[in-house]
Scaffold this motif. Structure first.
Motif, mmCIF file in Angstrom:
data_model
loop_
_atom_site.group_PDB
_atom_site.id
_atom_site.type_symbol
_atom_site.label_atom_id
_atom_site.label_comp_id
_atom_site.label_asym_id
_atom_site.label_seq_id
_atom_site.Cartn_x
_atom_site.Cartn_y
_atom_site.Cartn_z
ATOM 1 N N HIS A 172 12.723 -4.223 -9.046
ATOM 2 C CA HIS A 172 11.592 -5.015 -8.569
ATOM 3 C C HIS A 172 12.022 -6.428 -8.194
ATOM 4 O O HIS A 172 11.672 -6.949 -7.136
ATOM 5 N N PRO B 127 8.597 -1.408 -5.113
ATOM 6 C CA PRO B 127 7.465 -1.154 -6.000
ATOM 7 C C PRO B 127 7.876 -0.199 -7.110
ATOM 8 O O PRO B 127 8.918 0.444 -7.057
ATOM 9 N N VAL C 30 5.654 4.988 -5.323
ATOM 10 C CA VAL C 30 5.532 5.122 -3.866
ATOM 11 C C VAL C 30 4.398 6.096 -3.589
ATOM 12 O O VAL C 30 4.514 7.300 -3.838
ATOM 13 N N ASP D 282 -2.121 3.663 -1.374
ATOM 14 C CA ASP D 282 -2.272 2.256 -1.776
ATOM 15 C C ASP D 282 -1.314 1.329 -1.037
ATOM 16 O O ASP D 282 -1.185 0.163 -1.393
ATOM 17 N N THR E 197 1.977 1.333 -0.850
ATOM 18 C CA THR E 197 3.354 1.193 -1.337
ATOM 19 C C THR E 197 4.334 2.000 -0.501
ATOM 20 O O THR E 197 5.513 1.650 -0.429
ATOM 21 N N ARG E 198 3.872 3.079 0.158
ATOM 22 C CA ARG E 198 4.757 3.854 1.031
ATOM 23 C C ARG E 198 5.189 3.009 2.236
ATOM 24 O O ARG E 198 6.353 3.039 2.649
ATOM 25 N N LEU F 51 5.365 -0.283 2.351
ATOM 26 C CA LEU F 51 6.302 -1.310 1.882
ATOM 27 C C LEU F 51 7.689 -0.716 1.665
ATOM 28 O O LEU F 51 8.702 -1.309 2.056
ATOM 29 N N LYS G 36 1.175 -5.411 1.115
ATOM 30 C CA LYS G 36 1.500 -5.875 -0.228
ATOM 31 C C LYS G 36 0.936 -4.899 -1.247
ATOM 32 O O LYS G 36 -0.223 -4.512 -1.169
ATOM 33 N N TRP G 37 1.747 -4.538 -2.181
ATOM 34 C CA TRP G 37 1.275 -3.616 -3.203
ATOM 35 C C TRP G 37 0.883 -4.350 -4.464
ATOM 36 O O TRP G 37 0.497 -3.720 -5.443
ATOM 37 N N GLU G 38 1.013 -5.659 -4.499
ATOM 38 C CA GLU G 38 0.543 -6.455 -5.618
ATOM 39 C C GLU G 38 -0.420 -7.506 -5.100
ATOM 40 O O GLU G 38 -0.401 -7.866 -3.938
ATOM 41 N N ARG H 222 -0.176 -5.185 -10.752
ATOM 42 C CA ARG H 222 0.320 -4.191 -9.801
ATOM 43 C C ARG H 222 -0.671 -3.069 -9.645
ATOM 44 O O ARG H 222 -1.254 -2.597 -10.599
#
Length: 706
Positions: free
Chosen positions: A615, A621, A624, A628, A630-631, A633, A676-678, A705
């Motif tokens: 990270h 992330p 994945v 959401d 994350t894929r 990113l 962004k996943w966060e 997260r």
């Protein structure tokens, strides 16, 4: 090609000098505009791109009626345009004619199509040159069969364009002019050209009537023969029936023989059908084998090209890695040499100080020894002087005392020398320790300076961009300064509300102070200063990278800053990166595949500390999933890491990406559309600092997260 040795009739003579492109354009016009096989004068003019008068001349000379309104064979016209043109070589002309009769554009023609090709081409040349005679269908069929025999092809199959060109080279023996073509098919009989109107002369009509009469008589004879045959069959049947009544056994034998014959015939038919099926299957297998061989050859060639490209990329990467390694080795050697020279200079200085102290102590000892020697000489002189017993005893005591004092002085001098030496050694050790402490402090200052340069007003670049986007979206919506600042704080996770007006009467000065925009601040900036920074950001965000942009933003509010210098990674960093790389390389192949990274992230037994390293060092992330973001990113990070797009990451690509993340973060990845996943960093109202969304620097807490 061309019509050398003969005169071409007008208007066909213009075909001989047409540019090659125009002649080929006629072929394309015919094939792709879907003309019929039979066309009139208007279509001929359109096909040849000439005027209607010329089209009527063409129709008059090529039609059977010999009239401008007649229908002509379009295939004969197009083939003649190609064969009379002098711009083509023999192979080019043959290939162009082949393309005309390749009706389905498959690259092959059948026996029927080749026969039509020969008939159309020869009939067109005969009319355009006004020599020779019309070809006969049977002659052209025999020529086609001969071509298939020469090429080793089975009747009923197809020949390719290459086969056709090969046959034309052999058949026409290098001379493929229009006259040579007609002569090769035995169409030049020396007869004078006949006008088209002769097709409808009385002699021709009489010949046609004679042929019709002969056909009628043949039909009558055939009918009579059939009638006689039927009568003979009836008589034979009657005789057979009479004989059958008398000779049943013989008829039974005949029936059995007939059945045997029929069975033999059926077996022959079945054998022929089976042979035909086997032949078709053999041809299909041969075609499939040829196609498989072609595909295998193409695949092998593609693999060779891919391997060569990958080898070139690996060689380039290896060369770059070698250059980096050599540069790092040179820098390490230079630093080691500089450190060794400093230590040698310090040791030489300590040695000189020790030698000087030793020389001073030795000199002092020599002086004391000289004094003792002088004193002993005086004592010896006094001993030589006669005196009483008391005097001699006193002299002996003084002598012994002097010797004792000299020994004590020597022992004291040696102790002083040893003490000075020990003191110098302690000073040397203290100096080395101080140097190490200074180096550690300098590294800490450099790290702090780099942290300062890569942040602005307590926020990293990503958090600042979040706030600027919120400000640009809401600045023109009629919000008060207080409401706008609350919205900006909420955009990065800082809970805030617009303060309510006081319930009691307050002093005017306090009320003015509370409503003064200068007292409203965000991340250490008042609203006016924040607006100045936002204006600078909007003006330069598309021109500068993140680090240079931060320098410009600081300069906009009077903060002087410079971009951090990029240097080689330390040995500790390289060791850490090597450990991460080897853990991601699950199959120990020396390179990291995309599936290996996703398997690592999805491993239920993944070490939390190693997940934190992925990270913080790579920005990956902890899961994945497409839903959401994350894929997206992960895809953006992988594309940045896999520089040469070979679906694997070498250690050189890996370290280059980590250094890029360390240098400028993942801002460029987000600019390419990664989600962004966060959540945005939370900004501490007391200090004005915020946490990095990747869990890195900053004084505030990181976002939760997703």
């Amino acid at each position: 090609m061309g019509a050398k040795g003969s005169r071409v009739r007008e208007p066909f003579d213009q075909f001989t000098t047409w540019p090659k492109e125009r002649a080929l354009g006629t072929v394309d016009e015919y094939k792709f505009k879907d003309y019929d096989f039979g066309i009139d004068a208007a279509n001929a003019a359109m096909l040849l791109r000439v005027d209607l008068k010329t089209g009527e001349k063409v129709a008059t000379l090529l039609s059977r009626k010999g009239e401008p309104t007649g229908i002509i064979n379009a295939l004969s016209l197009v083939a003649g345009v190609i064969l009379l043109n002098e711009s083509f070589t023999s192979s080019e002309a043959a290939g162009a004619v082949f393309d005309v009769f390749d009706f389905d554009n498959s690259g092959e023609i059948s026996m029927d199509e080749m026969t039509i090709l020969m008939l159309s081409a020869c009939r067109g040349l005969k009319s355009m040159l006004a020599v020779g005679r019309d070809p006969h269908d049977d002659d052209m069929e025999r020529s086609t069969m001969g071509a298939f025999d020469q090429l080793g092809k089975t009747y009923g199959t197809y020949i390719s364009r290459v086969d056709f060109l090969k046959w034309t080279r052999v058949h026409f023996k290098g001379d493929s002019s229009a006259l040579a073509v007609m002569n090769r098919f035995n169409l030049l009989d020396g007869a004078a050209p006949r006008p088209a109107a002769e097709w409808h002369s009385p002699e021709r009509q009489n010949a046609e009537q004679a042929q019709a009469e002969i056909a009628r008589q043949m039909a009558e004879l055939e009918a009579e023969a059939v009638t006689e045959a039927r009568e003979a069959v009836a008589k034979a049947a009657a005789g057979l029936r009479a004989a059958a009544a008398a000779e049943d056994e013989e008829m039974e034998q005949l029936r059995l023989e007939a059945e045997a014959v029929e069975q033999a015939r059926q077996e022959a038919v079945e054998a022929a059908a089976k042979a035909a099926e086997e032949e078709a299957e053999r041809q299909r297998v041969e075609e499939e084998e040829a196609l498989a061989a072609k595909l295998a050859e193409e695949e092998a060639r593609r693999l060779e090209e891919e391997i060569a490209a990958r080898a070139a990329a690996d060689a380039a990467a290896a060369a770059a890695a070698k250059e980096k390694a050599e540069a790092a080795a040179k820098e390490a050697a230079w630093k080691s040499k500089q450190r060794r020279e400093e230590e040698e200079a310090l040791a030489a200085a300590l040695q000189r100080q020790l030698e000087e102290a030793t020389a001073a102590a030795a000199k002092e000892l020599e002086e004391e020894e000289a004094a003792a020697e002088a004193l002993a000489a005086e004592e010896r002189a006094e001993e030589a002087t006669p005196c009483g017993d008391d005097g001699e005893e006193e002299k002996e005591q003084q002598n012994a005392a002097t010797i004792l004092q000299n020994k004590q002085r020597q022992k004291l001098a040696k102790a002083k020398v040893a003490a000075k030496k020990e003191e110098k050694e302690q000073q040397n050790a203290a100096t080395v320790l101080q140097n190490k402490q200074r180096q550690k402090l300098a590294k800490a200052k450099v790290a702090a300076k780099k942290e300062e340069l890569l942040s602005f007003a307590g926020m990293d670049v990503d958090s600042f961009k979040t706030v600027v986007a919120e400000y640009n979206a809401k600045k023109d919506k009629g919000m008060s300064d207080a409401e706008l600042l609350v919205a900006l704080k909420n955009s990065v996770g800082v809970a805030a509300t617009v303060p309510a007006p006081p319930a009691v009467q307050v002093a005017p000065a306090l009320a003015a102070k509370a409503s003064d925009p200068a007292e409203l601040n965000f991340a250490g900036l008042d609203l006016a200063g924040f607006k100045t920074v936002v204006a600078e950001y909007n003006a330069k965000k598309d021109e500068l990278d993140d680090v240079a942009l931060l320098v410009a933003l600081k300069a906009a509010v009077g903060v002087v800053s410079t971009a951090p210098a990029e240097g080689p990674a330390s040995s500790e960093e390289l060791s850490l990166w090597r450990m991460i790389f080897e853990k991601l390389d699950r199959d120990h192949s020396g390179s990291v595949e995309r599936i290996e990274v996703t398997q690592t992230l999805r491993d239920p037994e993944l070490d939390p500390e190693f997940a934190a390293l992925l990270h913080s060092e790579l920005g990956l992330p902890d899961h994945v999933r497409r839903e959401d973001g994350t894929r997206d990113l992960f895809d953006a990070i992988w594309n940045k890491m896999d520089v040469n797009r070979d679906q694997s990451v070498s250690f050189e690509e890996f370290t280059a990406f980590v250094r890029k993340v360390k240098r400028g973060g993942l801002a460029d990845v987000e600019r390419e559309g990664a989600t962004k996943w966060e959540s945005a960093p939370v900004v501490d109202e007391r200090t004005g600092r915020g946490g990095d969304w990747r869990g890195g620097r900053g004084g505030g807490g990181g976002g939760e997260r997703g």
